[in-house]
Design an enzyme around this catalytic site. Structure first.
Site, short mmCIF file in Angstrom:
data_model
loop_
_atom_site.label_atom_id
_atom_site.label_comp_id
_atom_site.label_asym_id
_atom_site.label_seq_id
_atom_site.Cartn_x
_atom_site.Cartn_y
_atom_site.Cartn_z
N GLY A 48 0.84 -1.21 0.00
CA GLY A 48 0.00 0.00 0.00
C GLY A 48 0.86 1.24 0.00
N ALA A 82 1.58 3.51 -2.04
CA ALA A 82 1.12 4.79 -2.62
C ALA A 82 0.03 5.43 -1.77
CB ALA A 82 0.61 4.56 -4.04
N GLY A 83 -0.33 4.81 -0.66
CA GLY A 83 -1.39 5.34 0.19
C GLY A 83 -0.87 6.42 1.12
N ARG A 131 -13.48 -0.80 12.89
CA ARG A 131 -12.41 -1.39 12.06
C ARG A 131 -12.78 -2.82 11.63
NH1 ARG A 131 -10.09 1.09 16.51
NH2 ARG A 131 -8.78 2.90 16.10
N ASN A 177 -10.90 -6.70 3.60
CA ASN A 177 -9.44 -6.67 3.73
C ASN A 177 -8.83 -8.04 4.07
OD1 ASN A 177 -9.25 -3.96 3.13
ND2 ASN A 177 -9.15 -3.28 5.26
N ASN A 193 -6.14 -2.53 8.71
CA ASN A 193 -7.20 -2.95 9.64
C ASN A 193 -8.16 -3.97 9.06
OD1 ASN A 193 -6.72 -1.55 12.08
ND2 ASN A 193 -7.29 0.37 11.07
N ASP A 222 -1.70 3.11 19.60
CA ASP A 222 -2.51 3.21 20.83
C ASP A 222 -1.60 3.47 22.03
OD1 ASP A 222 -5.01 2.23 19.43
OD2 ASP A 222 -3.67 0.54 19.12
N ARG A 254 -0.56 7.08 21.88
CA ARG A 254 -1.69 7.94 22.25
C ARG A 254 -1.87 7.93 23.77
NH1 ARG A 254 -5.58 5.46 17.45
NH2 ARG A 254 -5.11 7.06 15.91
N HIS A 276 -6.68 -3.94 18.42
CA HIS A 276 -6.60 -2.53 18.01
C HIS A 276 -8.00 -2.13 17.56
CE1 HIS A 276 -5.42 1.20 16.20
NE2 HIS A 276 -5.79 0.79 15.00
P1 NAD Z 1 -4.98 4.53 1.88
O1 NAD Z 1 -6.29 4.21 1.27
O2 NAD Z 1 -4.47 5.92 1.81
O3 NAD Z 1 -3.86 3.59 1.26
C1 NAD Z 1 -4.02 2.21 1.17
C2 NAD Z 1 -3.23 1.76 -0.01
O4 NAD Z 1 -3.28 0.34 -0.03
C3 NAD Z 1 -3.81 2.24 -1.36
O5 NAD Z 1 -2.79 2.92 -2.08
C4 NAD Z 1 -4.26 0.97 -2.04
O6 NAD Z 1 -4.08 1.01 -3.45
C5 NAD Z 1 -3.33 -0.07 -1.39
N1 NAD Z 1 -3.81 -1.43 -1.46
C6 NAD Z 1 -5.07 -1.89 -1.40
N2 NAD Z 1 -5.09 -3.23 -1.55
C7 NAD Z 1 -3.81 -3.63 -1.69
C8 NAD Z 1 -3.18 -4.88 -1.89
N3 NAD Z 1 -3.89 -6.00 -1.99
N4 NAD Z 1 -1.84 -4.91 -1.99
C9 NAD Z 1 -1.11 -3.79 -1.92
N5 NAD Z 1 -1.65 -2.56 -1.75
C10 NAD Z 1 -2.99 -2.48 -1.63
O7 NAD Z 1 -5.05 4.01 3.40
P2 NAD Z 1 -4.08 4.39 4.60
O8 NAD Z 1 -4.61 5.59 5.27
O9 NAD Z 1 -2.67 4.36 4.14
O10 NAD Z 1 -4.38 3.16 5.61
C11 NAD Z 1 -4.01 1.86 5.27
C12 NAD Z 1 -4.54 0.88 6.32
O11 NAD Z 1 -3.95 1.12 7.59
C13 NAD Z 1 -6.06 0.97 6.55
O12 NAD Z 1 -6.61 -0.32 6.68
C14 NAD Z 1 -6.15 1.72 7.86
O13 NAD Z 1 -7.37 1.49 8.53
C15 NAD Z 1 -4.98 1.14 8.59
N6 NAD Z 1 -4.48 1.88 9.75
C16 NAD Z 1 -4.09 1.14 10.82
C17 NAD Z 1 -3.59 1.77 11.95
C18 NAD Z 1 -3.15 1.00 13.16
O14 NAD Z 1 -2.88 1.61 14.20
N7 NAD Z 1 -3.04 -0.33 13.11
C19 NAD Z 1 -3.48 3.18 11.95
C20 NAD Z 1 -3.89 3.88 10.84
C21 NAD Z 1 -4.39 3.23 9.74
C1 LMR Z 2 -6.32 4.50 13.96
O1 LMR Z 2 -6.37 4.00 15.08
O2 LMR Z 2 -6.12 5.72 13.79
C2 LMR Z 2 -6.46 3.61 12.76
O3 LMR Z 2 -6.72 2.29 13.11
C3 LMR Z 2 -7.44 4.13 11.77
C4 LMR Z 2 -8.86 3.96 12.25
O4 LMR Z 2 -9.65 3.37 11.50
O5 LMR Z 2 -9.18 4.40 13.35
#
Ligand code: NAD
Ligand code: LMR
Length: 328
Positions: free
Chosen positions: A11, A13-14, A98, A105, A130, A160, A163, A188
């Protein structure tokens, strides 16, 4: 010659990828003697945007940045990596939990778990996407078939932890660096249990320093459980800078020996500690020996209040596992 560490970021590029990659490539995570090579995985439609990110990384002229591999093929991305940061997946929107993302996912982590098992025997895996704990469990179920030890699969509870440390420091009127031994138990998610009873401030029990039990057992816990949702409500997008920072904090904590008497938070495979279901990726207090081995800290005292909250988050993870059983 400096050592080289190869890190895969999915991911890439996200929005988390954009915040994470420059810091990884700058060398600040693995230190001045380590070259960092990158393997960046994206879905095919996102590859052009990823090329733009790569141009920017090149334009930073980081002296420690090695080669950059860009691909939409997981096996190619994971070939020979030391670390896999599995970020790529859909974020939740307003009003969602989530866990609502699990059906969409979860399947991503079947393919990536299989690809890891073929391509990267000696790897540390951190799942950020997530619902992170259950996605990591799915990846682990497939990764172990190829010989990767189950202990190598983690999910991120470090955001977490950070935070919680920030809120405790603010409440105590002290520096965040004074807050240590912060555990996030369980998922989480909104059932996680941020454990103030075992946290310390300047080496003293946090409960003695703050003293306001009602706040510690009420508002504080809810604030941490709901912080992700609060960021989404305010930004219209989920956390990215703080999530990227937490992922890198996790990598640094695993990569170095944990100081005596300290621990950090990570969701890892159970080993029977605290009577918790072993077949979950569950948030625990953990320590690293700095050689790639992370172990659960044993013997913390848990009050009845704590045990009830840990049981609730364990139940939620068992329910998530039941939903994805068909993916194992
Ligand atoms: P985003 O949408 O900006 O980026 C996600 C990227 O993943 C996109 O570029 C998409 O093209 C790519 N993607 C989708 N499916 C894919 C695959 N099969 N293989 C490779 N790449 C793939 O999202 P983001 O803001 O970067 O968040 C990404 C994830 O992280 C989300 O699920 C978000 O909920 C999670 N997150 C978790 C935490 C945590 O504390 N655990 C914190 C923040 C975000
Ligand atoms: C977070 O805790 O910020 C991430 O897991 C994104 C979300 O969905 O809350």
């Amino acid at each position: 010659m400096p050592r080289t560490v190869r890190v895969a970021v999915t991911g890439a590029a996200g929005q988390i990828g954009y915040a994470l990659l420059p810091r990884l490539a700058s060398g600040s995570v693995f230190g001045p003697d380590t070259r960092v090579s990158l393997s960046l995985l994206e879905i095919t439609p996102a590859l052009p945007a990823l090329e733009g990110v790569v141009m920017e990384l090149q334009d930073c002229a980081f002296p420690l940045l090695g080669d950059i591999r860009v691909t939409d093929n997981a096996e190619e991305a994971f070939d020979g990596i030391n670390w896999g940061l599995l970020v790529g997946s859909k974020p939740r929107g307003k009003g969602m939990e989530r866990g609502d993302l699990i059906k969409e996912n979860g399947p991503i982590f079947v393919g990536q778990g299989k690809a890891l098992s073929k391509a990267a025997a000696n790897v540390q895996v951190l799942v950020v996407g997530n619902p992170a704990n259950t996605n990591s469990l799915i990846a682990m179920k497939h990764g172990v078939k190829g010989g990767i030890p189950r202990e190598r699969f983690h999910a991120m509870t470090r955001l977490d932890q950070n935070r919680a440390m920030a809120q405790l420091a603010a409440k105590a009127g002290t520096d965040v660096a004074d807050v240590t031994n912060m555990t996030i138990w369980g998922n989480h998610s909104a059932t996680q249990y941020p454990d103030a009873e075992n946290a310390k401030i300047k080496g003293r029990p946090c409960t003695d320093v703050i003293g306001h039990v009602g706040w510690l057992q009420g508002e504080f816990i809810q604030l941490i459980q709901q912080r992700g949702a609060a960021v989404i409500a305010a930004r219209g997008l989920s956390s990215a800078a703080s999530a990227a920072n937490a992922a890198l904090d996790h990598v640094m904590s695993v990569d170095s020996a944990t100081p005596q008497g300290h621990w950090f938070s990570a969701a890892v495979a159970g080993d029977g500690s605290y009577g918790i279901d072993e077949d979950l990726i569950f948030g625990y207090p953990v320590r690293s020996d700095g050689k790639g081995n992370v172990s659960i800290v044993k013997g913390l005292e848990l009050s009845e209040f704590a045990r009830a909250r840990i049981a609730a988050t364990e139940k939620e993870l068992q329910e998530e596992r039941a939903v994805v059983q068909g993916l194992f």
